[in-house]
Design a protein around this motif. Structure first.
Motif: not given
Length: 288
Positions: A186-201
């Motif tokens: 769960f942490i790996i999958i959701y961590g990737r999505m959070i990383e995407i949000y941080l990158m796009t911001s």
């Protein structure tokens, strides 16, 4: 007296068998649910994953980061103009066409920074299409089948009391371990999505560097990192496909504990490879 002991032993055996099967059912359900949901979660775009978070990131990018990127772009464009002028023997060989070149480069840079959020989302739209296509081609199911449970139950019913006690303790420990592994997934999958949000911001800032040849390395590396994040989802799907094949081929022998630890081993391997997908994808795309 022997009758009493026999009845007590039978009662204890039934109690242990029921407890072992409950542990195994919960163990498999936890893993099957978490692994089975990977494809759906990885194949979701940032806008679909959490619309509220996506809206917040878009607002922050447009209102907070965009003005900073505009200042950076202004400085880079001015520096680019100065460089273009002094490159021609300090105006000794002056040509007016360079101004049209500078205007065109500045126009392209402004268009890039104005549409940077749409460009970043387009990267993940393409990645989502690739992930969804791969999900349809990966054969097999990630679930530990119910027939395996039936075979295990038949084997367990023939076991003596002492091995049943040991198997019960083993199944309990494995169940806790698998719950922990499902949390890590769960942490790996959701961590990737959070990383995407941080990158796009922060997208406007690296996009502002494309106006200059030297500084454009920042923007190019940013784009490679975005593509790496997108294709990380494809690598995750490949890991899940390999896991599905390995799980299906686990034999159910008389040594139930060995079978259970085999499932745990493959799940640990899945978690390890999921961790590696990020660095592997960046290495392939030459992003750092």
């Amino acid at each position: 007296m022997n009758l009493i002991f026999n009845n007590f032993e039978n009662w204890l055996r039934e109690l242990l068998i029921d407890g072992i099967m409950d542990n195994l059912t919960g163990l498999f359900d936890s893993v099957n649910t978490r692994v089975g949901s990977i494809a759906a979660e990885v194949g979701t775009t940032p806008a679909e994953f959490s619309p509220d978070v996506f809206t917040m990131i878009w607002t922050l990018s447009e209102t907070v980061i965009m003005p900073i990127a505009g200042i950076i772009l202004t400085f880079i464009c001015c520096w680019e103009l100065v460089q273009m002028i002094i490159d021609h023997n300090n105006l000794a060989n002056f040509e007016t066409w360079m101004f049209f070149k500078w205007i065109f480069k500045t126009f392209v840079a402004v268009m890039l920074i104005s549409n940077c959020f749409d460009i970043t989302m387009a990267v993940f739209d393409v990645a989502q299409n690739i992930v969804n296509s791969s999900g349809g081609l990966i054969s097999g199911t990630t679930a530990v089948s119910g027939s395996m449970l039936d075979t295990m139950e038949a084997t367990i019913e023939d076991m003596e009391l002492a091995p049943l006690i040991g198997l019960y303790l083993t199944s309990f420990i494995i169940q806790v371990t698998m719950y922990a592994l499902s949390v890590v997934i769960f942490i790996i999958i959701y961590g990737r999505m959070i990383e995407i949000y941080l990158m796009t911001s922060l997208a406007p800032i690296p996009f502002a560097t494309f106006a200059n040849r030297e500084q454009s390395q920042i923007g190019q590396n940013y784009l490679r990192s975005l593509i790496a994040l997108g294709f990380q989802g494809f690598l995750i799907m490949v890991c899940v496909g390999i896991y599905a094949v390995l799980i299906k081929n686990i034999p159910v022998s008389e040594h139930i504990a060995a079978t259970l630890w085999g499932i745990v081993g493959y799940t640990v391997l899945l978690v390890f490879t999921l961790f590696k997908t990020g660095s592997l994808s960046k290495s392939i795309m030459n992003a750092h």
